[in-house]
Design an enzyme around this catalytic site. Structure first.
Site, PDB file in Angstrom:
ATOM      1  N   ASN A 109       0.819  -1.211   0.000  1.00 27.50           N
ATOM      2  CA  ASN A 109       0.000   0.000   0.000  1.00 27.50           C
ATOM      3  C   ASN A 109       0.850   1.257   0.000  1.00 27.50           C
ATOM      4  O   ASN A 109       0.609   2.196  -0.774  1.00 27.50           O
ATOM      5  CB  ASN A 109      -0.944   0.007   1.206  1.00 27.50           C
ATOM      6  N   THR A 154     -13.484  36.222 -33.591  1.00 24.76           N
ATOM      7  CA  THR A 154     -14.256  35.682 -32.477  1.00 24.76           C
ATOM      8  C   THR A 154     -15.480  35.003 -33.086  1.00 24.76           C
ATOM      9  O   THR A 154     -15.993  35.452 -34.116  1.00 24.76           O
ATOM     10  CB  THR A 154     -14.716  36.764 -31.483  1.00 24.76           C
ATOM     11  N   HIS A 155     -15.901  33.905 -32.502  1.00 21.49           N
ATOM     12  CA  HIS A 155     -17.021  33.123 -33.045  1.00 21.49           C
ATOM     13  C   HIS A 155     -16.754  32.673 -34.482  1.00 21.49           C
ATOM     14  O   HIS A 155     -17.685  32.463 -35.264  1.00 21.49           O
ATOM     15  CB  HIS A 155     -18.332  33.922 -33.002  1.00 21.49           C
ATOM     16  N   SER A 276      -3.500  10.609 -49.068  1.00 21.70           N
ATOM     17  CA  SER A 276      -4.704   9.793 -49.163  1.00 21.70           C
ATOM     18  C   SER A 276      -4.415   8.549 -49.981  1.00 21.70           C
ATOM     19  O   SER A 276      -3.652   8.592 -50.953  1.00 21.70           O
ATOM     20  CB  SER A 276      -5.832  10.595 -49.830  1.00 21.70           C
ATOM     21  N   LYS A 282      -4.035  14.825 -52.242  1.00 25.84           N
ATOM     22  CA  LYS A 282      -4.267  15.234 -50.860  1.00 25.84           C
ATOM     23  C   LYS A 282      -2.968  15.410 -50.073  1.00 25.84           C
ATOM     24  O   LYS A 282      -2.028  14.636 -50.185  1.00 25.84           O
ATOM     25  CB  LYS A 282      -5.152  14.228 -50.140  1.00 25.84           C
ATOM     26  N   GLU A 289      -4.607  17.268 -36.560  1.00 27.56           N
ATOM     27  CA  GLU A 289      -5.862  16.586 -36.240  1.00 27.56           C
ATOM     28  C   GLU A 289      -5.689  15.585 -35.100  1.00 27.56           C
ATOM     29  O   GLU A 289      -6.571  15.431 -34.242  1.00 27.56           O
ATOM     30  CB  GLU A 289      -6.394  15.886 -37.484  1.00 27.56           C
ATOM     31  N   TYR A 316      -6.953   2.030   2.125  1.00 28.69           N
ATOM     32  CA  TYR A 316      -6.696   1.474   0.797  1.00 28.69           C
ATOM     33  C   TYR A 316      -7.834   0.548   0.371  1.00 28.69           C
ATOM     34  O   TYR A 316      -8.361  -0.233   1.170  1.00 28.69           O
ATOM     35  CB  TYR A 316      -5.376   0.688   0.785  1.00 28.69           C
ATOM     36  N   GLN A 321      -6.116   0.099  -7.862  1.00 25.79           N
ATOM     37  CA  GLN A 321      -5.316  -0.469  -8.936  1.00 25.79           C
ATOM     38  C   GLN A 321      -5.609   0.229 -10.256  1.00 25.79           C
ATOM     39  O   GLN A 321      -4.795   0.215 -11.177  1.00 25.79           O
ATOM     40  CB  GLN A 321      -5.593  -1.973  -9.069  1.00 25.79           C
ATOM     41  N   LYS A 324      -3.328   3.796 -12.124  1.00 26.30           N
ATOM     42  CA  LYS A 324      -2.083   3.943 -12.868  1.00 26.30           C
ATOM     43  C   LYS A 324      -2.260   3.967 -14.387  1.00 26.30           C
ATOM     44  O   LYS A 324      -1.614   4.761 -15.075  1.00 26.30           O
ATOM     45  CB  LYS A 324      -1.113   2.818 -12.470  1.00 26.30           C
TER      46      LYS A 324
END
Length: 475
Positions: A109, A154-155, A276, A282, A289, A316, A321, A324
């Protein structure tokens, strides 16, 4: 060798063993587990639980095991439950039964949470170093474009003229805050839980503060129950990593937009693009992205751990577990995406003539009309209304504001004199915003200079911390 079982008549069912097994992912903690065990060993020798002679044998075995772990010579096997059992097995194989003495006075622990904190200190500093590289790339691009005029948005609509370097520098500001958050995390969470045992502390380790100092911690947690159950540090780290991901996503979004044919503001280098399988023409901004897409994963890791933690009682619980894997995933995700994004930013070629070509579109000088009237003594509410009337007239006539005639301006408001034309240029609009946070060329130049200084300080701090920590981690 199992770390428990004396009171059981048999081993766990195969399904239970499979569910309990964590060594596949917590093996990442192995180098830290070795170092924590050495610090713990020193305490056992000091308290007389392990003799000096046996202690030297165990220390030599742990150091040798650490070298073999680093080289890949030693690893876990199919019978190991977790990183701790694997290392104990390896130690006993190397030096014999005396290796089992090391388990005295500690629990998995307090051992695992100490390992985990050390892992995070090490890897958050690694993430910080990568962030600093991206910041430097952004600073260089900002510096190149500290006089490039651009439409501000903006927007996603044209707003006001700005300097493009100011636009780029906003990302540096955000990323420097991320470095600040990492520094805050280190200061708040460099506190050792070792010595807490399973729940109540250890009768065999009376001076855990010595072990804490050996490991580079600045102190010890004062409540053993909190020490083994606290995962605030993991959730907080995931929040910091998620915020980094959000900031990288914003960079990715803008590069994706800027590189479209419709914008054409930036050319992304071939090395940081893909093609592509069906459309030969492309050239896709996949790095941008992917940076945008990974943010969802990082936010999800934070949300998942918070949900795990929200109802845990007492000390604990095995639920922990689950702490992590989301942390490992977030760290490793950023360590993959950051270098790629840094490369994309540093090699990008921006096109000032294209960027500046639409700066007056969308009636972006309307605020200049309102400000002109405000300076002439017109209450801003009325000035705002008059500027809106000018925009309405432009839309009716199919013109931009600077294309209206003197008589047309005068028809909207008597104080819209011919002098208004001095305010109706993009450069004039930019130059008028010369405050410390404004977009004037002088302000942007000062901001970038300050950002470069702040970046240098951050790089120095990260280097010092990594050097200090790496020194503390040597057995």
């Amino acid at each position: 060798m199992a770390l428990w079982g004396g009171r059981f008549s048999g081993g766990p069912a195969d399904s239970v063993a499979a569910l309990s097994r964590s060594v596949d992912f917590d093996w990442r903690l192995a180098p830290y587990d070795v170092r924590v065990n050495i610090a713990h060993l020193n305490g056992l020798i000091a308290s007389g639980v392990i003799s000096a002679g046996n202690g030297e044998v165990i220390r030599a075995g742990l150091k040798a095991l650490g070298v073999e772990i680093s080289s890949g010579k030693f690893s876990y096997n199919d019978q190991d439950e977790d990183v701790h059992s694997a290392i104990e097995r390896g130690l006993i194989e190397k030096i014999g039964p005396v290796g089992g003495s090391l388990r005295a006075g500690r629990s998995r622990n307090d051992l695992v949470v100490t390992d985990f904190k050390l892992y995070l200190i090490d890897h958050l500093l690694e993430v910080a170093a990568e962030i600093s590289e991206l910041i430097s790339a952004l600073n260089q691009q900002s510096k190149k474009h500290q006089e490039t005029v651009a439409p501000g948005f903006t927007h996603l609509q044209h707003a006001q003229p700005i300097i493009f370097g100011h636009e780029l520098a906003k990302h540096t500001q955000a990323l420097l805050r991320d470095l600040d958050r990492i520094g805050d995390w280190l200061e708040r969470n460099s506190i050792s839980p070792l010595g807490a045992g399973a729940i109540a502390g250890s009768a065999l380790q009376p001076t855990p503060e010595i072990s804490a100092s050996e490991l580079g911690f600045t102190g010890i947690l004062e409540n053993s129950i909190d020490a083994v159950s606290d995962r605030d540090f993991a959730a907080e780290a995931l929040f910091v990593l998620a915020m980094v991901g959000i900031h990288l996503s914003r960079i990715g979004e803008e590069f994706t937009i800027w590189s479209t044919s419709e914008f054409g503001w930036v050319s992304v280098a071939d090395a940081y693009s893909t093609g592509s399988s069906i459309m030969p023409q492309k050239k896709n901004p996949d790095i941008a992205e992917l940076a945008r897409g990974k943010a969802g994963r990082l936010v999800g890791n934070l949300t998942g751990l918070l949900t795990t933690l929200k109802g845990l009682p007492f000390a604990y619980n095995r639920d922990l577990q689950e702490d992590k894997e989301p942390v490992f995933d977030s760290i490793e995700t950023l360590l993959v995406i950051l270098p790629a994004l840094t490369g994309m930013v540093s090699t990008a070629i921006f096109h000032p003539s294209v960027i500046g070509s639409g700066v007056l579109a969308g009636h972006s000088l309307a605020t200049e009309v309102a400000d002109f009237l405000a300076k002439a003594g017109v209450p801003f509410a009325q000035a705002h209304e008059a500027a809106g009337e000018c925009v309405k007239l432009c839309e009716k006539e199919g013109k931009e504001l600077h294309q209206l005639s003197d008589s047309q301006f005068a028809s909207v408001h008597e104080k819209l004199t011919p002098d208004i034309r001095t305010a109706l240029t993009a450069q004039g609009a930019i130059d008028s915003r010369s405050s410390i946070l404004g977009t004037a060329v002088s302000s942007v130049a000062e901001q970038i200079s300050n950002l470069e200084s702040a970046t240098q300080e951050a790089v120095k701090w990260i280097s010092n911390e990594r050097h200090r920590f790496s020194g503390m981690m040597k057995p």
